[in-house]
Write an enzyme that holds these catalytic residues in place. Structure first.
Site, PDB file in Angstrom:
ATOM      1  CG  HIS A 169      -1.966   1.101   1.140  1.00 57.23           C
ATOM      2  ND1 HIS A 169      -2.951   1.115   0.184  1.00 57.23           N
ATOM      3  CD2 HIS A 169      -2.163   2.220   1.892  1.00 57.23           C
ATOM      4  CE1 HIS A 169      -3.716   2.185   0.354  1.00 57.23           C
ATOM      5  NE2 HIS A 169      -3.249   2.879   1.376  1.00 57.23           N
ATOM      6  NE  ARG A 207      -9.774  14.388   4.016  1.00 55.24           N
ATOM      7  CZ  ARG A 207     -11.054  14.173   3.717  1.00 55.24           C
ATOM      8  NH1 ARG A 207     -11.415  13.022   3.184  1.00 55.24           N
ATOM      9  NH2 ARG A 207     -11.970  15.076   3.968  1.00 55.24           N
ATOM     10  CE1 TYR A 210      -5.684  10.748  -3.541  1.00 59.35           C
ATOM     11  CE2 TYR A 210      -5.308   8.515  -2.768  1.00 59.35           C
ATOM     12  CZ  TYR A 210      -5.165   9.881  -2.594  1.00 59.35           C
ATOM     13  OH  TYR A 210      -4.522  10.373  -1.491  1.00 59.35           O
ATOM     14  CG  HIS A 233     -10.397   6.791  -1.470  1.00 61.82           C
ATOM     15  ND1 HIS A 233     -10.926   7.104  -0.234  1.00 61.82           N
ATOM     16  CD2 HIS A 233      -9.124   7.248  -1.453  1.00 61.82           C
ATOM     17  CE1 HIS A 233     -10.006   7.733   0.493  1.00 61.82           C
ATOM     18  NE2 HIS A 233      -8.905   7.832  -0.233  1.00 61.82           N
ATOM     19  CG  HIS A 276      -7.939   3.689   2.000  1.00 60.48           C
ATOM     20  ND1 HIS A 276      -7.974   4.687   1.074  1.00 60.48           N
ATOM     21  CD2 HIS A 276      -6.633   3.458   2.241  1.00 60.48           C
ATOM     22  CE1 HIS A 276      -6.731   5.063   0.757  1.00 60.48           C
ATOM     23  NE2 HIS A 276      -5.895   4.316   1.450  1.00 60.48           N
ATOM     24  CG  HIS A 334      -5.574   1.743   7.102  1.00 58.48           C
ATOM     25  ND1 HIS A 334      -4.245   1.928   7.406  1.00 58.48           N
ATOM     26  CD2 HIS A 334      -5.849   2.580   6.070  1.00 58.48           C
ATOM     27  CE1 HIS A 334      -3.744   2.865   6.605  1.00 58.48           C
ATOM     28  NE2 HIS A 334      -4.688   3.264   5.776  1.00 58.48           N
ATOM     29  CG  ASP A 362      -1.079   4.635   4.054  1.00 59.96           C
ATOM     30  OD1 ASP A 362      -1.372   5.218   3.003  1.00 59.96           O
ATOM     31  OD2 ASP A 362      -1.830   4.623   5.056  1.00 59.96           O
TER      32      ASP A 362
END
Ligand SMILES: [Zn+2]
Length: 447
Positions: free
Chosen positions: A59, A82, A121, A207, A234, A271, A322
């Site tokens: 990932h 984010r 993405y 996503h 995710h 996760h 990640d």
């Protein structure tokens, strides 16, 4: 035909074997001969230290590497992190994406990562305008992996909403395809571009249940099943996702995925931190794989997922870097066990060979290549050699526990990817100055 003589090699057991001769043909291992004492075939490459199978990073978001060192020291949440990530996403174009991907994948190669699942993405231009070739950003990721000498499974990610029932906004506009049918059309043409490429696999991703409504999840899952490609998603990284999903759909994210055909052995959920007991049973019973990303989960204060229960239920583990806060799969592997020690106040839930298997065979399976990631005939010829004479590893043994509990990515000296040398004596053979390439590429997108 090439041959390698490993001073020590890990073949899957609790200890390593001495003097292991490995024969390869093209990109595959054809023979493995431990305790080899016969004369060496001409041109045999010597691999010192401990050799393990190529590590698979299940990932990755390559561009998150630009955030390292910039987001860790302040208070904040996953959600404020984010916002910073979106600011970088907003600046990337195909050229800067390629430069950053090349540098990050070269960093991964130096850490012994021979294959990566890129959860991709960032498809379109600013405002969501498609590039002339709508897969231009995906092609840039592939070109970056090729320039760095590693294989990539590009899990092209369907991303339609900015939260349940909310339209995309701001930087998110670049992620969207409008609906899942248009996502599938675009990814069909991406897959067609790499049908005969041995170093590139195109897969699918949802996503998250926040970003794709149920009918979209069904469409993406059906696309992956029809073309026998891996499907990643995710899952339940944050409690807020569970709460929003319960409120909108009256069920957990895991149940929502199951109800829309998205679970199964070709699926990897990433996760899986906040699960109910029923979720764990559902994931295990369907043979769904679970990718843990301990260094990111700790950085973002996500929590610790129920890894032992998932394994007991039937899920296979893989590991991912990640957010690239750390690129070191040995650290991810030990993180699974050390997090469990803190959460459960008990040592030794996972053995070193289970953890190293998650970093190798488990990861390659999640990338769509079950059977790879082993030093065994038929497996892809990916080899990673670690020093046993560094300050970290000296006197720390020579088995899987040395790799998982003593070594770091800095101990990797030699990396072979599909039968081709990519790192030798700690130097990347294709990218001259990896730190310089990283610094330039990050500066370019952070200003
Ligand atoms: Zn992720």
């Amino acid at each position: 035909v090439s041959t390698y003589l490993c001073e020590r090699a890990w073949l899957g057991g609790p200890a390593s074997e001495p003097a292991v001769l490995i024969e390869t043909e093209g990109a595959r291992i054809t023979a493995v001969r431990p305790s080899y004492t016969e004369p060496l075939p001409e041109g045999t490459t010597m691999l010192r230290g401990l050799t393990v199978p190529g590590l698979a990073n299940a990932h990755s978001h390559a561009f998150h590497r630009a955030l390292r060192g910039r987001t860790h020291d302040a208070r904040g949440t996953f959600w404020s992190w984010r916002e910073l990530m979106y600011a970088v996403a907003d600046r990337l174009d195909p050229a800067s994406m390629l430069a950053l991907a090349r540098a990050v994948y070269a960093e991964m190669a130096l850490a012994g990562i021979t294959a990566v699942a890129e959860f991709h993405y960032l498809h379109h231009g600013p405002g969501g305008k498609a590039y002339d070739d709508p897969n231009e950003m995906g092609h840039a990721m592939v070109a970056g992996a090729r320039a760095a000498g590693i294989r990539v499974t590009l899990v092209d990610t369907c991303y339609l909403t900015g939260g349940i029932g909310r339209p995309l906004s701001g930087a998110q506009l670049r992620f969207g395809d409008g609906d899942a049918e248009r996502w599938a059309e675009r990814v069909d043409s991406l897959a067609a571009a790499y049908t005969s490429a041995g170093d590139v696999t195109v897969g699918a991703a949802v996503h998250s249940v926040r970003a794709v409504p149920p009918d979209g999840i069904s469409t993406v899952a059906a696309w992956a099943a029809r073309s026998a490609r891996p499907l990643h998603v995710h899952l339940s990284e944050q409690v807020a996702e569970n709460e929003a999903t319960e409120e909108a759909y009256g069920r957990t994210p895991t149940r929502l995925l199951a109800d829309n055909g998205a679970l199964g052995p070709a699926t990897t959920v990433v996760h899986a931190t906040h699960l109910t007991d029923d979720d764990v049973v559902l994931l295990g019973a369907t043979g769904t794989g679970v990718c843990l990303c301990p260094t990111t989960e700790r950085d973002l204060a996500d929590g610790v997922g129920p890894a032992p229960a998932l394994v007991a239920a039937g899920s296979a583990l893989s590991l991912g870097s990640d957010s690239q806060a750390v690129v070191d799969l040995f650290e991810e592997a030990r993180g699974v066990e050390l997090d469990e020690r803190l959460a459960g106040r008990r040592r030794g839930t996972f053995s070193a060979e289970q953890l190293l298997s998650a970093a190798t065979a488990g990861g390659h399976a999640a990338l769509g290549h079950p059977g790879d990631g082993r030093i065994a005939p038929g497996s892809v010829a990916d080899l990673v050699s670690l020093r046993l004479d560094s300050v970290r590893t000296a006197g720390a043994g020579d088995g899987p526990a040395t790799a998982v509990f003593a070594a770091s990515a800095a101990d990797v000296t030699d990396v072979v990817v599909g039968g081709r040398a990519v790192v030798r004596d700690g130097r990347h053979l294709l990218v001259d100055d990896v730190p310089g390439a990283l610094a330039d590429a990050v500066r370019d997108v952070t200003g």
